[in-house]
Design a protein around this motif. Structure first.
Motif, PDB file in Angstrom:
ATOM      1  N   LEU A 178       0.881  -2.175 -12.381  1.00 24.96           N
ATOM      2  CA  LEU A 178       1.546  -2.373 -11.086  1.00 24.96           C
ATOM      3  C   LEU A 178       0.465  -2.305 -10.022  1.00 24.96           C
ATOM      4  CD1 LEU A 178       3.977  -1.259 -12.859  1.00 24.96           C
ATOM      5  CD2 LEU A 178       4.977  -0.605 -10.681  1.00 24.96           C
ATOM      6  N   PHE A 179       0.511  -3.254  -9.081  1.00 28.67           N
ATOM      7  CA  PHE A 179      -0.608  -3.371  -8.142  1.00 28.67           C
ATOM      8  C   PHE A 179      -0.118  -3.662  -6.726  1.00 28.67           C
ATOM      9  CE2 PHE A 179      -3.467  -6.651  -6.160  1.00 28.67           C
ATOM     10  CZ  PHE A 179      -4.400  -5.750  -5.669  1.00 28.67           C
ATOM     11  N   VAL A 180      -0.741  -2.985  -5.771  1.00 27.44           N
ATOM     12  CA  VAL A 180      -0.536  -3.316  -4.356  1.00 27.44           C
ATOM     13  C   VAL A 180      -1.902  -3.522  -3.713  1.00 27.44           C
ATOM     14  CG1 VAL A 180       0.043  -2.295  -2.113  1.00 27.44           C
ATOM     15  CG2 VAL A 180       1.720  -2.262  -3.944  1.00 27.44           C
ATOM     16  N   GLU A 181      -2.055  -4.666  -3.061  1.00 27.91           N
ATOM     17  CA  GLU A 181      -3.311  -4.904  -2.348  1.00 27.91           C
ATOM     18  C   GLU A 181      -3.224  -4.219  -0.988  1.00 27.91           C
ATOM     19  OE1 GLU A 181      -4.479  -9.031  -2.179  1.00 27.91           O
ATOM     20  OE2 GLU A 181      -6.060  -8.594  -0.714  1.00 27.91           O
ATOM     21  N   LYS A 182      -4.241  -3.409  -0.683  1.00 26.43           N
ATOM     22  CA  LYS A 182      -4.242  -2.655   0.584  1.00 26.43           C
ATOM     23  C   LYS A 182      -5.686  -2.559   1.029  1.00 26.43           C
ATOM     24  CE  LYS A 182      -2.862   2.014   2.241  1.00 26.43           C
ATOM     25  NZ  LYS A 182      -2.126   1.743   3.468  1.00 26.43           N
ATOM     26  N   ASP A 183      -5.990  -3.098   2.190  1.00 26.26           N
ATOM     27  CA  ASP A 183      -7.422  -3.170   2.512  1.00 26.26           C
ATOM     28  C   ASP A 183      -7.782  -2.690   3.912  1.00 26.26           C
ATOM     29  OD1 ASP A 183      -6.315  -5.208   3.862  1.00 26.26           O
ATOM     30  OD2 ASP A 183      -7.356  -6.821   2.788  1.00 26.26           O
ATOM     31  N   ASN A 184      -7.020  -1.747   4.459  1.00 33.06           N
ATOM     32  CA  ASN A 184      -7.464  -1.186   5.744  1.00 33.06           C
ATOM     33  C   ASN A 184      -8.714  -0.313   5.572  1.00 33.06           C
ATOM     34  OD1 ASN A 184      -5.478   0.507   4.433  1.00 33.06           O
ATOM     35  ND2 ASN A 184      -5.538   1.838   6.210  1.00 33.06           N
ATOM     36  N   LEU A 185      -9.000   0.101   4.333  1.00 31.86           N
ATOM     37  CA  LEU A 185     -10.246   0.832   4.048  1.00 31.86           C
ATOM     38  C   LEU A 185     -10.837   0.267   2.749  1.00 31.86           C
ATOM     39  CD1 LEU A 185      -9.105   4.521   4.735  1.00 31.86           C
ATOM     40  CD2 LEU A 185     -10.724   3.205   6.111  1.00 31.86           C
ATOM     41  N   PRO A 186     -12.165   0.360   2.562  1.00 36.26           N
ATOM     42  CA  PRO A 186     -12.790  -0.205   1.358  1.00 36.26           C
ATOM     43  C   PRO A 186     -12.679   0.728   0.160  1.00 36.26           C
ATOM     44  CG  PRO A 186     -14.464   0.711   2.771  1.00 36.26           C
ATOM     45  CD  PRO A 186     -13.162   0.922   3.484  1.00 36.26           C
ATOM     46  N   ILE A 187     -11.453   1.079  -0.223  1.00 34.48           N
ATOM     47  CA  ILE A 187     -11.304   2.009  -1.343  1.00 34.48           C
ATOM     48  C   ILE A 187     -10.235   1.519  -2.327  1.00 34.48           C
ATOM     49  CG2 ILE A 187     -12.072   4.015  -0.022  1.00 34.48           C
ATOM     50  CD1 ILE A 187      -9.373   4.904   0.463  1.00 34.48           C
ATOM     51  N   ILE A 188     -10.334   1.995  -3.544  1.00 29.00           N
ATOM     52  CA  ILE A 188      -9.384   1.606  -4.588  1.00 29.00           C
ATOM     53  C   ILE A 188      -8.935   2.855  -5.352  1.00 29.00           C
ATOM     54  CG2 ILE A 188      -9.048   0.268  -6.718  1.00 29.00           C
ATOM     55  CD1 ILE A 188     -11.140  -1.714  -5.607  1.00 29.00           C
ATOM     56  N   GLN A 189      -7.633   2.998  -5.465  1.00 28.75           N
ATOM     57  CA  GLN A 189      -7.052   4.135  -6.198  1.00 28.75           C
ATOM     58  C   GLN A 189      -6.433   3.626  -7.494  1.00 28.75           C
ATOM     59  OE1 GLN A 189      -5.910   7.712  -5.146  1.00 28.75           O
ATOM     60  NE2 GLN A 189      -5.437   7.693  -7.327  1.00 28.75           N
ATOM     61  N   MET A 190      -6.820   4.215  -8.616  1.00 33.68           N
ATOM     62  CA  MET A 190      -6.184   3.888  -9.895  1.00 33.68           C
ATOM     63  C   MET A 190      -5.475   5.122 -10.439  1.00 33.68           C
ATOM     64  SD  MET A 190      -9.032   1.712 -12.003  1.00 33.68           S
ATOM     65  CE  MET A 190     -10.509   2.612 -11.522  1.00 33.68           C
ATOM     66  N   SER A 191      -4.281   4.923 -10.968  1.00 36.65           N
ATOM     67  CA  SER A 191      -3.594   6.003 -11.684  1.00 36.65           C
ATOM     68  C   SER A 191      -3.190   5.469 -13.042  1.00 36.65           C
ATOM     69  CB  SER A 191      -2.332   6.448 -10.946  1.00 36.65           C
ATOM     70  OG  SER A 191      -2.650   7.001  -9.716  1.00 36.65           O
ATOM     71  N   LEU A 192      -3.707   6.089 -14.061  1.00 32.61           N
ATOM     72  CA  LEU A 192      -3.366   5.694 -15.423  1.00 32.61           C
ATOM     73  C   LEU A 192      -2.413   6.753 -15.952  1.00 32.61           C
ATOM     74  CD1 LEU A 192      -3.906   3.814 -17.794  1.00 32.61           C
ATOM     75  CD2 LEU A 192      -6.024   5.024 -18.224  1.00 32.61           C
ATOM     76  N   ILE A 193      -1.181   6.323 -16.273  1.00 31.86           N
ATOM     77  CA  ILE A 193      -0.188   7.319 -16.686  1.00 31.86           C
ATOM     78  C   ILE A 193       0.276   7.069 -18.114  1.00 31.86           C
ATOM     79  CG2 ILE A 193       0.614   7.897 -14.370  1.00 31.86           C
ATOM     80  CD1 ILE A 193       2.844   5.983 -14.610  1.00 31.86           C
ATOM     81  N   VAL A 194       0.439   8.160 -18.844  1.00 30.91           N
ATOM     82  CA  VAL A 194       0.806   8.071 -20.256  1.00 30.91           C
ATOM     83  C   VAL A 194       2.068   8.902 -20.483  1.00 30.91           C
ATOM     84  CG1 VAL A 194      -0.013   8.372 -22.624  1.00 30.91           C
ATOM     85  CG2 VAL A 194      -1.669   8.025 -20.780  1.00 30.91           C
ATOM     86  N   ASN A 195       2.996   8.375 -21.247  1.00 32.05           N
ATOM     87  CA  ASN A 195       4.188   9.143 -21.632  1.00 32.05           C
ATOM     88  C   ASN A 195       3.765  10.242 -22.599  1.00 32.05           C
ATOM     89  OD1 ASN A 195       6.472   7.825 -20.387  1.00 32.05           O
ATOM     90  ND2 ASN A 195       5.949   6.071 -21.678  1.00 32.05           N
ATOM     91  N   ALA A 196       3.234  11.314 -22.071  1.00 28.29           N
ATOM     92  CA  ALA A 196       2.690  12.351 -22.942  1.00 28.29           C
ATOM     93  C   ALA A 196       2.785  13.718 -22.265  1.00 28.29           C
ATOM     94  CB  ALA A 196       1.235  12.038 -23.294  1.00 28.29           C
ATOM     95  N   GLY A 197       3.834  13.907 -21.464  1.00 25.20           N
ATOM     96  CA  GLY A 197       4.005  15.185 -20.769  1.00 25.20           C
ATOM     97  C   GLY A 197       4.477  16.287 -21.700  1.00 25.20           C
TER      98      GLY A 197
END
Lengths: 458, 427
Positions: free
Chosen positions: A34-53
């Motif tokens: 799932l992706f949202v392009e957001k460019d008010n700042l030069p940064i990228i956030q990734m969250s990798l989530i696993v069904n493993a709680g």
């Protein structure tokens, strides 16, 4: 000339807010993105989530999911634990792991220029953790000490015991970080087995929010996420909870100057249609500063620094909880006031209160997409609760559509006084007699780990 | 990369002395209103501690035109969020609202700056005294290790020093707050000439300035602000304090008096802290937590105020480990740096991490605007992000190495928080 200040200024003009567009695609190995392009700042956030709680902890091995998450970045691929950390920090990236009862989250925040190297490290952590025996022994010892430390915290004791009681007889009814006894028995082989049975791309999602275009992102992700999906053993062990009857549970904390209080019960799923009615209801009862509970217990009585209520969701159920911490001598009275507010909201809710709550929930909507992390968290909730992909597009309309009848019905039917669990952590010398005065039901004494103490006679 | 840290702004000073900074960023339809009053617990006196923090509560109790309990309600109804905080030197108040409610926020902030006392009653004071006492219980007295901070401050600084007491105040002082004293404290410190206002976010400069003038210009300025008397500080010898608490794990705190906020070595000590405990490779973390595994966690930081500052190292001992062993290892690692120095790659790694953290910190409007106000209040220049960052990125190895000899070889406070008694509980 003096300004006339007597009336609050009205809001001026309509706001322009464009909901970010959420794009979804799948990588060659089956990982959904799932992706949202957001460019008010030069940064990228990734969250990798696993069904493993922690709900996937095998019986007798509580804490296994949590310990696996602690070990996941203690060395991977060609890097030892310290080398890996050095690589990440030298890039100026921030990596963190967290675990709740449903999911393990691996978050990587990077400057745009360092995205590719950060991505490579993230995929290495995900696909090639080392799980050496030395790292295992160290992290296990750390987890055991963390458990000891947490049980010094009155708020942790109250919240954990409350949660275990409402989730009685389900895979959610143990602490996320496990218990001392059970963590002691975990071996490195357990960790490896747990990892091999959960960390499949087909059992994971990747959320990306940042300053990058979709074709570039898709290409880079496919270059680095190359590990294949695999079959999982059937570990989905969801059972129906057995609800406890309404009781007061008391846990003694010697020398405590306050009592930690938790009140509430099991509730239904995040995707059920009454979600929005309950959100409005909760906002009126205890979901914000100007709520009935806080105005009464804090602003009128001065019993506490604050009181709040909320619905806390996981994938399969939720619970409703009121939480506060009050001076010991006011414990009984505070509980009486909480009961009064619960009964009160089941009697009547005014249209003014409803409009206020709706205004609060609707107007703060744009601010929910302010930071890269907040935006990523919103996308995560779509995955976590299997929400409709138009959830955010319909959010405001759904709040607006809730009628007074629906909200009152939620109060009458979904706040269940006959199932209300009370957990109080405090000093027995100061508190127990107060509880006995207000309670028409049993007071069950627990130790801090939740074990019923052998009954005393009073 | 540094370019985005160079922010544009407008600055004005109103007739009554209020400094106003406007910062424009139209990327989201939200605006943040942020006021710093230059009053903190350092402006209090012995026997009457906790006033500045009390005001953080009283300021939400309504003012002449804002009924009790309405302040929060107005902002919440508008979809905003709000809060305040108190430190040793300042108190700040802030709200972030949808940008079409900017006027509402200015109305609320100006009403309590100009007309708070018209609505202050004994009843409100009594209620908030109870709330503050419960805040103190919840966050300090009933919190494991919760008294550490005030034990360090009150031992490091003499009784007549403005940093001797905790910002929330001593319980015995909170209990006897008097309405007249409270009013006097407000008249002395909460005037436009002792404040700095930043309005940032989705605004147009001219329109925003006009609104600020409309609400704040008519508030009359106050008297000049009393100067703080600062006695001599400096320990003559090491001081050891042992405190028994409701905990199972022992914790040690070492504290040295260092230098004040934006003082010469302030940033150098920040970098030293990062090199000691900022990551798994931090000298102290690696040695005590990762390799020897005698500590559960370890942290270090430079905490600085307008008058002076301190460097703190704190660690939790693993079960069965003596705090003296932890202390010996910490001091050994400091000696190591003093004798052999840090490496170029350690410093480079820290600088990279610190530079990125500046960029990440721009994400949240509320904290960005608060930082602008910090720079305006303490440096007189709102656009100080690059200056602040370069205090750290321009450092060389020798300057960091030098910190041990210059600041950490002096006498220090050693606080040990240890279990009260063996608890008779098993799982």
């Amino acid at each position: 000339m003096k300004l006339n200040r007597s009336a609050a200024p009205e809001a001026k003009g309509k706001l322009e807010f464009h909901l970010p567009e959420i794009k979804q695609f799948q990588l060659n190995n089956g990982l959904k993105v799932l992706f949202v392009e957001k460019d008010n700042l030069p940064i990228i956030q990734m969250s990798l989530i696993v069904n493993a709680g922690s709900r996937f902890d095998p019986s007798g091995k509580s804490g296994l999911a949590y310990l696996t998450s602690m070990l996941i970045d203690e060395g991977a691929g060609k890097y030892s634990a310290l080398e890996l950390d050095n690589e990440i920090e030298s890039l100026g990236s921030i990596f963190g792991v967290s675990t709740d009862s449903d999911l393990i989250y691996m978050n990587m925040l990077s400057i745009k220029d360092k995205f590719e190297q950060s991505l490579e490290l993230l995929t290495t952590i995900y696909a090639s953790p080392l799980f050496t025996d030395a790292d295992f022994e160290r992290e296990k010892k750390k987890l055991l000490t963390m458990i000891i430390r947490n049980y010094d915290e009155p708020s942790y004791i109250a919240s954990t015991n409350f949660r275990n009681l409402v989730y009685n007889a389900t895979p959610y009814d143990h602490p996320i970080i496990g218990t001392l006894k059970e963590v002691e028995t975990i071996t490195n082989n357990d960790v490896k087995h747990f990892y091999r049975n959960t960390f499949s791309p087909s059992n994971s999602h990747l959320i990306v929010v940042g300053s990058i275009t979709i074709p570039v992102l898709e290409k880079k992700l496919n270059n680095y996420f190359t590990s294949a999906s695999f079959e999982l053993e059937n570990i989905n062990n969801i059972s129906t909870p057995i609800e406890n009857n309404s009781n007061i549970y008391f846990i003694h904390k010697k020398g405590a100057t306050q009592s930690e209080i938790r009140v509430g019960h099991l509730s239904n799923k995040r995707t059920d249609p009454d979600y929005f009615a309950k959100a409005i209801l909760n906002s009126i009862l205890g979901g914000q500063f100007s709520s009935r509970l806080n105005l009464n217990l804090r602003e009128d009585k001065g019993f506490t620094y604050g009181v709040s209520s909320g619905y806390y969701y996981n994938k399969n159920y939720s619970y409703f909880q009121i939480a506060t911490s009050v001076e010991s001598k006011n414990t009984g009275e505070a509980l009486e006031e909480i009961k009064k507010e619960i009964n009160g909201i089941k009697q009547s809710i005014s249209l003014e209160e409803i409009n206020f709550a709706k205004s609060y929930l609707i107007k703060r909507f744009p601010a929910m997409f302010e930071t890269y992390t907040q935006t990523a968290n919103n996308l995560t909730s779509l995955v976590h609760y299997s929400l409709d992909k138009n959830y955010f597009n319909n959010y405001i309309q759904n709040i607006e559509n809730c009628t007074k009848d629906e909200i009152e019905e939620a109060a009458r039917k979904k706040i269940k006084t006959d199932k209300m669990i009370y957990v109080v952590v405090g000093d027995e010398e100061k508190v127990l007699s107060q509880l006995r005065i207000i309670s028409d039901s049993n007071i069950i004494e627990l130790d801090k780990f939740g074990k019923v103490k052998t009954s005393k006679s009073y | 990369m540094k370019k985005i840290l160079n922010i544009e702004y407008q600055k004005h000073t109103l007739q009554n002395g209020l400094e106003v900074v406007l910062y424009k960023d139209n990327s989201l339809p939200i605006v943040s209103v942020n006021i710093w009053y230059k009053v903190g617990s350092a402006n209090e006196i012995e026997g009457k501690t906790g006033f500045a923090h009390l005001f953080e509560h009283m300021m939400f109790q309504g003012s002449k035109n804002v009924p009790k309990e309405r302040h929060f309600r107005y902002i919440e109804e508008a979809g905003g969020n709000l809060n305040g905080s108190t430190s040793i030197d300042k108190t700040n108040y802030y709200e972030t609202v949808p940008s079409n409610s900017l006027e509402l926020a200015l109305w609320l902030e100006s009403d309590r700056m100009g007309f708070l006392l018209d609505a202050l009653t004994q009843e409100k004071l009594d209620n908030q005294k109870d709330v503050v006492m419960n805040e103190r219980r919840q966050h300090y007295d009933n919190q494991p290790y919760g008294l550490a901070w005030e034990l360090i401050f009150s031992n490091l600084f003499p009784r007549n020093h403005p940093y001797h007491w905790p910002t929330i105040g001593w319980m015995k002082d909170i209990e006897k707050f008097e309405l007249d004293d409270v009013k006097k404290f407000f008249r002395t410190y909460y005037s436009p000439n002792n404040a700095s206002l930043v309005v940032g976010g989705d605004i147009e400069y001219d329109a925003a300035l006009e609104l600020v003038k409309k609400y704040f210009e008519e508030i009359s300025s106050g008297n000049s602000i009393p100067k703080i008397q600062v006695p001599q500080t400096g320990l003559e010898e090491n001081k050891k304090i042992i405190h028994h608490d409701n905990v199972q794990l022992s914790k040690i705190y070492l504290a040295w008096e260092t230098t004040k906020l934006y003082g010469k070595d302030d940033a150098t000590l920040d970098v030293l802290a990062d090199i000691l405990t900022g990551s798994k490779n931090g000298r102290l973390f690696k040695s005590l937590v990762f390799e020897k595994q005698i500590a559960q966690d370890i942290a270090s930081f430079q905490y600085s105020g307008n008058l002076t500052g301190m460097f703190i190292i704190t660690a939790t001992a693993k079960p069965g480990v003596k705090l003296d062993e932890i202390k010996t290892e910490i001091l050994k690692e400091l000696r190591q740096i003093e004798e052999k120095g840090i490496t170029a790659s350690e410093l480079e790694r820290s600088k990279n991490a610190i530079t990125s953290s500046f960029i990440y910190s721009l994400q949240n409007l509320n904290s960005l605007v608060d930082q602008i106000n910090n720079y305006n209040t303490n440096l007189g220049e709102p656009n100080s992000f690059i200056f602040d960052l370069e205090r750290m990125t321009n450092l060389n190895i020798g300057e960091v190495n030098n910190m041990i000899e210059k600041h950490l070889n002096k006498p220090f406070i050693e606080l040990q928080i240890v279990p009260k008694e063996a608890e008779d509980e098993t799982e």
